[in-house]
Design an enzyme around this catalytic site. Structure first.
Site, PDB file in Angstrom:
ATOM      1  N   GLU A   1     -52.003  18.444 -69.851  1.00 59.15           N
ATOM      2  CA  GLU A   1     -51.273  19.422 -70.648  1.00 59.15           C
ATOM      3  C   GLU A   1     -49.764  19.322 -70.370  1.00 59.15           C
ATOM      4  O   GLU A   1     -49.288  19.839 -69.359  1.00 59.15           O
ATOM      5  CB  GLU A   1     -51.766  20.822 -70.318  1.00 59.15           C
ATOM      6  CG  GLU A   1     -53.270  20.982 -70.389  1.00 59.15           C
ATOM      7  CD  GLU A   1     -53.769  22.097 -69.500  1.00 59.15           C
ATOM      8  OE1 GLU A   1     -53.205  23.219 -69.566  1.00 59.15           O
ATOM      9  OE2 GLU A   1     -54.709  21.869 -68.718  1.00 59.15           O
TER      10      GLU A   1
ATOM     11  N   HIS B   1     -54.621  21.798 -75.396  1.00 60.70           N
ATOM     12  CA  HIS B   1     -55.589  21.799 -74.294  1.00 60.70           C
ATOM     13  C   HIS B   1     -56.827  20.962 -74.651  1.00 60.70           C
ATOM     14  O   HIS B   1     -57.956  21.360 -74.332  1.00 60.70           O
ATOM     15  CB  HIS B   1     -55.996  23.228 -73.940  1.00 60.70           C
ATOM     16  CG  HIS B   1     -56.479  23.394 -72.534  1.00 60.70           C
ATOM     17  ND1 HIS B   1     -57.628  22.794 -72.065  1.00 60.70           N
ATOM     18  CD2 HIS B   1     -55.973  24.089 -71.492  1.00 60.70           C
ATOM     19  CE1 HIS B   1     -57.813  23.130 -70.799  1.00 60.70           C
ATOM     20  NE2 HIS B   1     -56.820  23.914 -70.425  1.00 60.70           N
TER      21      HIS B   1
ATOM     22  N   HIS C   1     -52.967  31.150 -70.057  1.00 61.05           N
ATOM     23  CA  HIS C   1     -52.972  30.630 -71.429  1.00 61.05           C
ATOM     24  C   HIS C   1     -52.769  31.730 -72.481  1.00 61.05           C
ATOM     25  O   HIS C   1     -53.396  31.710 -73.536  1.00 61.05           O
ATOM     26  CB  HIS C   1     -54.260  29.865 -71.693  1.00 61.05           C
ATOM     27  CG  HIS C   1     -54.393  28.581 -70.932  1.00 61.05           C
ATOM     28  ND1 HIS C   1     -53.316  27.803 -70.592  1.00 61.05           N
ATOM     29  CD2 HIS C   1     -55.494  27.956 -70.420  1.00 61.05           C
ATOM     30  CE1 HIS C   1     -53.739  26.742 -69.918  1.00 61.05           C
ATOM     31  NE2 HIS C   1     -55.043  26.815 -69.789  1.00 61.05           N
TER      32      HIS C   1
END
Length: 383
Positions: free
Chosen positions: A341, A201, A127
């Protein structure tokens, strides 16, 4: 959106008395340790849906949605104060990047040059790194009212931040319409070749984040024939395996908890449940297509998610460990929420067979995600 039999707003369902959409409200949410101000923008439509967006991490802090009786509840995990997001961020509601999901060994090669990224998930980058876009203060550039209120936020990531090449200018626009659809549009441009993969997210529990019920009885549909299996560090192996005959088959509505503990499946064991990517399309599309549908049979809330991206990562909150205490005072535990996601396949920069994550100067990256809410008229049973 069409396809996979996604349910539209159901006739005959009780809804609250219709009101006019309120104008957006912009307030101060908190102050960072360095003195910078974090703002919150509240978007409200005329159908009982309210979304609150923070400039910290361009994150979705709350999302109030009515159930089949018209009673609203907040359906996303998060905190009531900035201190929670700084101490235990957990990516709650956040905009993640520069590359969402995992990059093997935190390394990739572009135009013959190898770049080393911050590794923050065992041996891999996750991420965007230790201080990805979720841990940055974005600038609010526009707030608009009317029947579809919106807020646009911008973050400029300098060349070399977290190891990524090029100065990347990213925007996130949240827009709430009268069809109970919250649209999140990510765009990005760069001044030199780089890689990019942005997504949201948010962790959803359609019973309500304070309901004290898990998502194991939620019913999930993912219109994908294939998924990408992972190695022991949760990096895709490069294969595209058929979902047929496996715990990963959600082509028809299935209860999440029915197969999440199928320990004899090595993929379930590696992910401690579901933490995998499904291939919905082979490549990004011009417009959003259906990527997932979730229903809570008890409250009747239905969430339909669309995106123009080819993959969707389904994460069932396997690593929530009760150390984060949320907005309703509950300690968030394993399976208390799920994340879906829409994005490129994890580790695409190292696996050309998955496509390309490259962005060049003059191009615009775009991920348009739609979250459409409706309700079912009665409790239904799924296997």
């Amino acid at each position: 959106m069409r396809g996979m039999g996604l349910v539209a707003l159901c006739a005959g369902v009780a809804i609250p008395a219709l009101v006019q959409a309120a104008e957006p409200v912009r307030t101060v949410f908190g102050t960072l340790p360095d003195g910078r101000t974090v703002e919150e923008v509240t978007l409200t439509n005329g159908k009982g849906v309210t979304a609150r967006i923070l400039s910290w991490g361009a994150l979705l802090r709350t999302l109030d949605v009515p159930d089949r009786a018209g009673t609203p509840a907040d359906v996303v995990l998060g905190y009531n104060d900035l201190a929670g997001y700084l101490a235990k961020p957990n990516y709650f509601g956040a905009s993640v990047g520069r590359y969402a999901n995992r990059v093997r060994a935190g390394r990739f090669t572009l135009d013959g040059q190898t770049y080393a990224l911050a590794t923050n998930d065992g041996p891999n980058a996750l991420h965007g790194g230790a201080a990805g876009f979720d841990k940055r203060l974005w600038t609010i550039t526009a707030v608009t009212g009317g029947t579809a209120p919106s807020v646009t936020l911008r973050y400029v990531s300098p060349d070399g931040e977290e190891g990524y090449p090029g100065t990347l200018t990213a925007t996130a626009t949240y827009r709430l319409d009268e069809a109970n659809t919250l649209t999140v549009t990510y765009e990005a441009t760069t001044d030199r070749p780089t890689i990019v993969n942005l997504t949201n997210h948010s962790f959803f529990n359609l019973a309500g984040e304070g309901a004290g019920r898990s998502i194991l009885d939620h019913v999930l549909t993912i219109p994908a024939e294939r998924y990408t299996p992972v190695d022991a560090t949760l990096i895709p192996t490069g294969a595209h395996l058929p979902v047929a005959g496996t715990p990963f088959d959600f082509r028809k509505p299935a209860v999440i908890g029915a197969r999440i503990r199928a320990g004899r499946d090595v993929q379930i064991a590696r992910g401690h449940g579901y933490d995998h990517n499904w291939m919905v399309t082979d490549a990004p599309t011009a417009d959003p297509h259906p990527v997932a549908r979730v229903e809570d049979p008890h409250s009747g809330r239905i969430l339909e998610i669309g995106s123009n991206q080819p993959g969707v990562q389904f994460y069932a909150g396997n690593f929530l460990d009760a150390t984060a205490v949320g907005k309703s005072g509950l300690a968030y535990r394993q399976s208390d929420a799920l994340a879906l996601e829409p994005e490129l396949v994890p580790d695409t920069p190292n696996q050309p067979a998955f496509g390309s994550a490259r962005l060049d100067p003059g191009q615009t990256y775009r991920n348009t995600i739609t979250y459409r809410f409706s309700t079912s008229p009665a409790h239904r049973t799924h296997r």
